[in-house]
Design an enzyme around this catalytic site. Structure first.
Site, PDB file in Angstrom:
ATOM      1  N   ARG A 166       0.824  -1.225   0.000  1.00 36.12           N
ATOM      2  CA  ARG A 166       0.000   0.000   0.000  1.00 36.12           C
ATOM      3  C   ARG A 166       0.855   1.270   0.000  1.00 36.12           C
ATOM      4  O   ARG A 166       0.451   2.290   0.538  1.00 36.12           O
ATOM      5  CB  ARG A 166      -0.955   0.059   1.197  1.00 36.12           C
ATOM      6  CG  ARG A 166      -2.109  -0.896   1.117  1.00 36.12           C
ATOM      7  CD  ARG A 166      -3.203  -0.352   0.186  1.00 36.12           C
ATOM      8  NE  ARG A 166      -4.124  -1.415  -0.160  1.00 36.12           N
ATOM      9  CZ  ARG A 166      -5.194  -1.734   0.552  1.00 36.12           C
ATOM     10  NH1 ARG A 166      -5.503  -1.056   1.620  1.00 36.12           N
ATOM     11  NH2 ARG A 166      -5.959  -2.727   0.179  1.00 36.12           N
ATOM     12  N   ARG A 207      -3.391   6.356   0.103  1.00 37.38           N
ATOM     13  CA  ARG A 207      -3.876   7.567   0.772  1.00 37.38           C
ATOM     14  C   ARG A 207      -2.883   8.264   1.686  1.00 37.38           C
ATOM     15  O   ARG A 207      -3.124   9.392   2.094  1.00 37.38           O
ATOM     16  CB  ARG A 207      -5.160   7.250   1.548  1.00 37.38           C
ATOM     17  CG  ARG A 207      -6.348   7.124   0.612  1.00 37.38           C
ATOM     18  CD  ARG A 207      -7.532   6.541   1.319  1.00 37.38           C
ATOM     19  NE  ARG A 207      -7.233   5.181   1.734  1.00 37.38           N
ATOM     20  CZ  ARG A 207      -8.103   4.358   2.284  1.00 37.38           C
ATOM     21  NH1 ARG A 207      -9.322   4.761   2.539  1.00 37.38           N
ATOM     22  NH2 ARG A 207      -7.758   3.135   2.608  1.00 37.38           N
ATOM     23  N   ARG A 241      -6.590  11.219  -7.292  1.00 37.57           N
ATOM     24  CA  ARG A 241      -7.755  10.340  -7.195  1.00 37.57           C
ATOM     25  C   ARG A 241      -9.063  11.091  -6.955  1.00 37.57           C
ATOM     26  O   ARG A 241     -10.142  10.509  -7.050  1.00 37.57           O
ATOM     27  CB  ARG A 241      -7.553   9.355  -6.037  1.00 37.57           C
ATOM     28  CG  ARG A 241      -6.794   8.083  -6.360  1.00 37.57           C
ATOM     29  CD  ARG A 241      -7.612   7.088  -7.158  1.00 37.57           C
ATOM     30  NE  ARG A 241      -9.016   7.020  -6.776  1.00 37.57           N
ATOM     31  CZ  ARG A 241      -9.486   6.377  -5.731  1.00 37.57           C
ATOM     32  NH1 ARG A 241      -8.700   5.680  -4.962  1.00 37.57           N
ATOM     33  NH2 ARG A 241     -10.776   6.392  -5.443  1.00 37.57           N
ATOM     34  N   ASP A 276      -6.211  -3.486  -7.825  1.00 38.82           N
ATOM     35  CA  ASP A 276      -6.823  -4.067  -6.634  1.00 38.82           C
ATOM     36  C   ASP A 276      -7.097  -5.536  -6.913  1.00 38.82           C
ATOM     37  O   ASP A 276      -7.283  -5.928  -8.069  1.00 38.82           O
ATOM     38  CB  ASP A 276      -8.128  -3.352  -6.264  1.00 38.82           C
ATOM     39  CG  ASP A 276      -8.576  -3.743  -4.859  1.00 38.82           C
ATOM     40  OD1 ASP A 276      -8.090  -3.135  -3.885  1.00 38.82           O
ATOM     41  OD2 ASP A 276      -9.377  -4.694  -4.719  1.00 38.82           O
ATOM     42  N   TYR A 325     -14.497 -12.470  -0.097  1.00 37.62           N
ATOM     43  CA  TYR A 325     -15.289 -11.279  -0.465  1.00 37.62           C
ATOM     44  C   TYR A 325     -16.536 -11.667  -1.242  1.00 37.62           C
ATOM     45  O   TYR A 325     -17.618 -11.126  -1.019  1.00 37.62           O
ATOM     46  CB  TYR A 325     -14.439 -10.303  -1.289  1.00 37.62           C
ATOM     47  CG  TYR A 325     -13.465  -9.532  -0.436  1.00 37.62           C
ATOM     48  CD1 TYR A 325     -13.914  -8.571   0.470  1.00 37.62           C
ATOM     49  CD2 TYR A 325     -12.097  -9.758  -0.516  1.00 37.62           C
ATOM     50  CE1 TYR A 325     -13.027  -7.869   1.271  1.00 37.62           C
ATOM     51  CE2 TYR A 325     -11.201  -9.059   0.278  1.00 37.62           C
ATOM     52  CZ  TYR A 325     -11.676  -8.115   1.173  1.00 37.62           C
ATOM     53  OH  TYR A 325     -10.801  -7.422   1.965  1.00 37.62           O
TER      54      TYR A 325
HETATM   55  O1  CP3 Z   1       0.332   0.237  -3.132  1.00 35.80           O
HETATM   56  C1  CP3 Z   1      -0.143  -0.897  -3.265  1.00 35.80           C
HETATM   57  O2  CP3 Z   1      -0.012  -1.805  -2.419  1.00 35.80           O
HETATM   58  C2  CP3 Z   1      -0.799  -1.262  -4.603  1.00 35.80           C
HETATM   59  C3  CP3 Z   1      -2.186  -1.209  -4.683  1.00 35.80           C
HETATM   60  C4  CP3 Z   1      -3.105  -2.179  -3.966  1.00 35.80           C
HETATM   61  C5  CP3 Z   1      -4.411  -1.787  -3.628  1.00 35.80           C
HETATM   62  N1  CP3 Z   1      -5.088  -2.878  -3.178  1.00 35.80           N
HETATM   63  C6  CP3 Z   1      -4.940  -0.441  -3.812  1.00 35.80           C
HETATM   64  C7  CP3 Z   1      -6.079  -0.015  -2.989  1.00 35.80           C
HETATM   65  C8  CP3 Z   1      -2.969  -3.526  -3.633  1.00 35.80           C
HETATM   66  C9  CP3 Z   1      -1.773  -4.426  -3.731  1.00 35.80           C
HETATM   67  C10 CP3 Z   1      -4.244  -3.955  -3.133  1.00 35.80           C
HETATM   68  C11 CP3 Z   1      -4.549  -5.336  -2.742  1.00 35.80           C
HETATM   69  C12 CP3 Z   1      -5.736  -5.603  -1.926  1.00 35.80           C
HETATM   70  N2  CP3 Z   1      -7.010  -5.096  -2.069  1.00 35.80           N
HETATM   71  C13 CP3 Z   1      -5.782  -6.552  -0.885  1.00 35.80           C
HETATM   72  C14 CP3 Z   1      -4.610  -7.375  -0.442  1.00 35.80           C
HETATM   73  C15 CP3 Z   1      -3.671  -6.523   0.358  1.00 35.80           C
HETATM   74  C16 CP3 Z   1      -4.049  -6.366   1.797  1.00 35.80           C
HETATM   75  O3  CP3 Z   1      -4.285  -5.224   2.201  1.00 35.80           O
HETATM   76  O4  CP3 Z   1      -4.039  -7.378   2.505  1.00 35.80           O
HETATM   77  C17 CP3 Z   1      -7.082  -6.563  -0.361  1.00 35.80           C
HETATM   78  C18 CP3 Z   1      -7.568  -7.414   0.798  1.00 35.80           C
HETATM   79  C19 CP3 Z   1      -7.849  -5.656  -1.133  1.00 35.80           C
HETATM   80  C20 CP3 Z   1      -9.297  -5.341  -0.989  1.00 35.80           C
HETATM   81  C21 CP3 Z   1      -9.439  -3.899  -0.628  1.00 35.80           C
HETATM   82  N3  CP3 Z   1      -9.424  -2.879  -1.560  1.00 35.80           N
HETATM   83  C22 CP3 Z   1      -9.473  -3.316   0.655  1.00 35.80           C
HETATM   84  C23 CP3 Z   1      -9.491  -4.076   1.967  1.00 35.80           C
HETATM   85  C24 CP3 Z   1      -9.492  -1.925   0.477  1.00 35.80           C
HETATM   86  C25 CP3 Z   1      -9.409  -0.845   1.532  1.00 35.80           C
HETATM   87  C26 CP3 Z   1     -10.708  -0.232   1.885  1.00 35.80           C
HETATM   88  C27 CP3 Z   1     -10.464   1.107   2.548  1.00 35.80           C
HETATM   89  O5  CP3 Z   1     -10.787   2.106   1.892  1.00 35.80           O
HETATM   90  O6  CP3 Z   1      -9.931   1.142   3.665  1.00 35.80           O
HETATM   91  C28 CP3 Z   1      -9.466  -1.682  -0.904  1.00 35.80           C
HETATM   92  C29 CP3 Z   1      -9.437  -0.365  -1.559  1.00 35.80           C
HETATM   93  C30 CP3 Z   1      -8.065   0.051  -1.998  1.00 35.80           C
HETATM   94  N4  CP3 Z   1      -7.221  -0.717  -2.722  1.00 35.80           N
HETATM   95  C31 CP3 Z   1      -7.463   1.310  -1.772  1.00 35.80           C
HETATM   96  C32 CP3 Z   1      -6.214   1.287  -2.397  1.00 35.80           C
HETATM   97  C33 CP3 Z   1      -5.210   2.388  -2.520  1.00 35.80           C
HETATM   98  C34 CP3 Z   1      -8.097   2.475  -1.048  1.00 35.80           C
HETATM   99  C35 CP3 Z   1      -9.066   3.097  -1.983  1.00 35.80           C
HETATM  100  C36 CP3 Z   1      -8.960   4.599  -2.025  1.00 35.80           C
HETATM  101  O7  CP3 Z   1      -7.856   5.150  -2.006  1.00 35.80           O
HETATM  102  O8  CP3 Z   1     -10.031   5.189  -2.167  1.00 35.80           O
END
Ligand code: CP3
Length: 349
Positions: A25, A29, A38, A74, A150
């Site tokens: 991540r 954010r 974004r 994602d 999910y």
């Molecule tokens: O920088 C990085 O790591 C690359 C991008 C990345 C994202 N998601 C972007 C993202 C990666 C590798 C993921 C993988 C992902 N997505 C996982 C496995 C990693 C982990 O955290 O264990 C999982 C479980 C997801 C599912 C998911 N998508 C979640 C739990 C969330 C967070 C919800 C929240 O807003 O707290 C997302 C959304 C997400 N994916 C965001 C980002 C940057 C946030 C969205 C935003 O910025 O509006």
């Protein structure tokens, strides 16, 4: 020393005098430049726009000088591209319109046609072209269990109760669901690798919710299938709370096992067994502590990681959204400046 990028050398357990570092991540954010670009654009849409994906993927590399870029996407993107109706809600996570709970829904789950994601290949090529040669582009996908959780729960879950009940009560259906998800994840990874991703991470984030026997019989074979389809690049396999699963996750076919903060890396190395590198594992919560505390804990991680034949420094899970990005920049500098000597000075095991 050869010119092999440090992350690839560490994954191959030939890291010499380097200690590579990146953060799960890292694109997200915690960065004001991410929040700006974004603004007003839904998550899934931003993941399908090569201009945004390229810029967001590169932002943390520019700012922090990390050794790897992780492709901005994602784990739900390939499912949405295959036709599953879902959204990613800010502050919540993935939300599925019709949670998958019946045999008919599982039979009907579509496959992913690589031709449905030409933008993913285009983004990967643009990122690789812009990255300096010694920085590695990591592609990724979600592992079948985490994706299934999910789809079945309909969104984020604390106990994965419906998912585990399906697995236990309907093992044949469960295997059909996971076999389909494994194909989708493998396709998503192949598109990234064929376009230029040099390593991959398979995220089984929620595997730690499982007992080892259930993991070994109903989950590991499906993850192993995904990993077997990408054996031409180094494979990192990560989950949270996987202290009891580390050996099984390595045996699924990983070159590098990602470890959360609960097990020190020397103990994790013992549990994983010989022949695999480790990635991790500073507790992300510590990023709020005063710098000297962060620095001391990072040094502890590096010393413990010297027990492994290869170490990629990372956090134990993703960067929290409210992290001060300057702390991450300082952490990268510390790992680069002090890491190799700390690793060399740690007692041989
Ligand atoms: O920088 C990085 O790591 C690359 C991008 C990345 C994202 N998601 C972007 C993202 C990666 C590798 C993921 C993988 C992902 N997505 C996982 C496995 C990693 C982990 O955290 O264990 C999982 C479980 C997801 C599912 C998911 N998508 C979640 C739990 C969330 C967070 C919800 C929240 O807003 O707290 C997302 C959304 C997400 N994916 C965001 C980002 C940057 C946030 C969205 C935003 O910025 O509006």
């Amino acid at each position: 020393m050869t010119d092999t990028p440090s992350l690839l050398a560490a994954a191959a357990r030939e890291q010499g005098n380097t200690l590579p570092v990146w953060f799960m991540r890292q694109a997200g954010r915690s960065l004001p430049e991410y929040r700006a670009i974004r603004e007003g654009i839904p998550m899934l849409e931003s993941c399908r726009r090569p201009d945004l994906v390229t810029e967001i993927t590169l932002q943390p590399v520019r700012r922090h000088d990390v050794d790897a870029a992780i492709f901005f996407s994602d784990i739900m993107v390939p499912l949405a591209a295959a036709g599953v109706d879902l959204e990613i809600r800010a502050g919540v996570g993935p939300v599925i319109a019709d949670p998958i709970r019946t045999a008919e829904q599982i039979h009907a789950l579509p496959d992913l046609d690589p031709e449905a994601i030409p933008d993913i290949a285009e983004s990967v090529r643009a990122i690789r072209a812009a990255l300096p040669p010694h920085k590695v582009l990591i592609g990724f996908a979600g592992a079948p269990y985490t994706l299934a959780s999910y789809l079945v729960e309909g969104g984020p879950s604390k106990d994965y109760a419906r998912t585990k009940a399906l697995m236990a009560a309907e093992p044949m259906l469960w295997d059909e669901l996971c076999a389909k998800l494994a194909r989708i994840s493998a396709t998503f990874l192949r598109v990234q690798i064929d376009a230029g991703a040099q390593a991959v991470q398979l995220f089984d984030s929620w595997a730690g919710s499982l007992a080892p026997l259930d993991y070994a019989t109903r989950v590991q074979p499906h993850s192993a299938h995904v990993l077997s389809r990408v054996s031409d690049v180094p494979r990192i396999h990560f989950g949270v709370g996987t202290g009891e699963l580390l050996r099984l996750m390595g045996a699924a076919g990983a070159d590098v096992v990602g470890v959360d903060w609960r097990v020190p890396l020397d103990e994790a190395t013992r549990r994983i067994g010989p022949g695999r590198a480790v990635q991790g594992n500073l507790d992300p919560a510590l990023l709020r502590a005063p710098w000297e505390v962060v620095a001391d804990r990072a040094r502890d991680v590096i010393r413990a990681g010297a027990a492994a034949p290869g170490h990629i420094f990372n956090l134990g899970h993703g960067v929290p959204a409210d992290t001060d990005p300057d702390v991450l920049t300082r952490l990268v500098a510390l790992v680069h400046e002090e890491g190799p000597a700390l690793r060399a000075a740690a007692p041989a095991r």
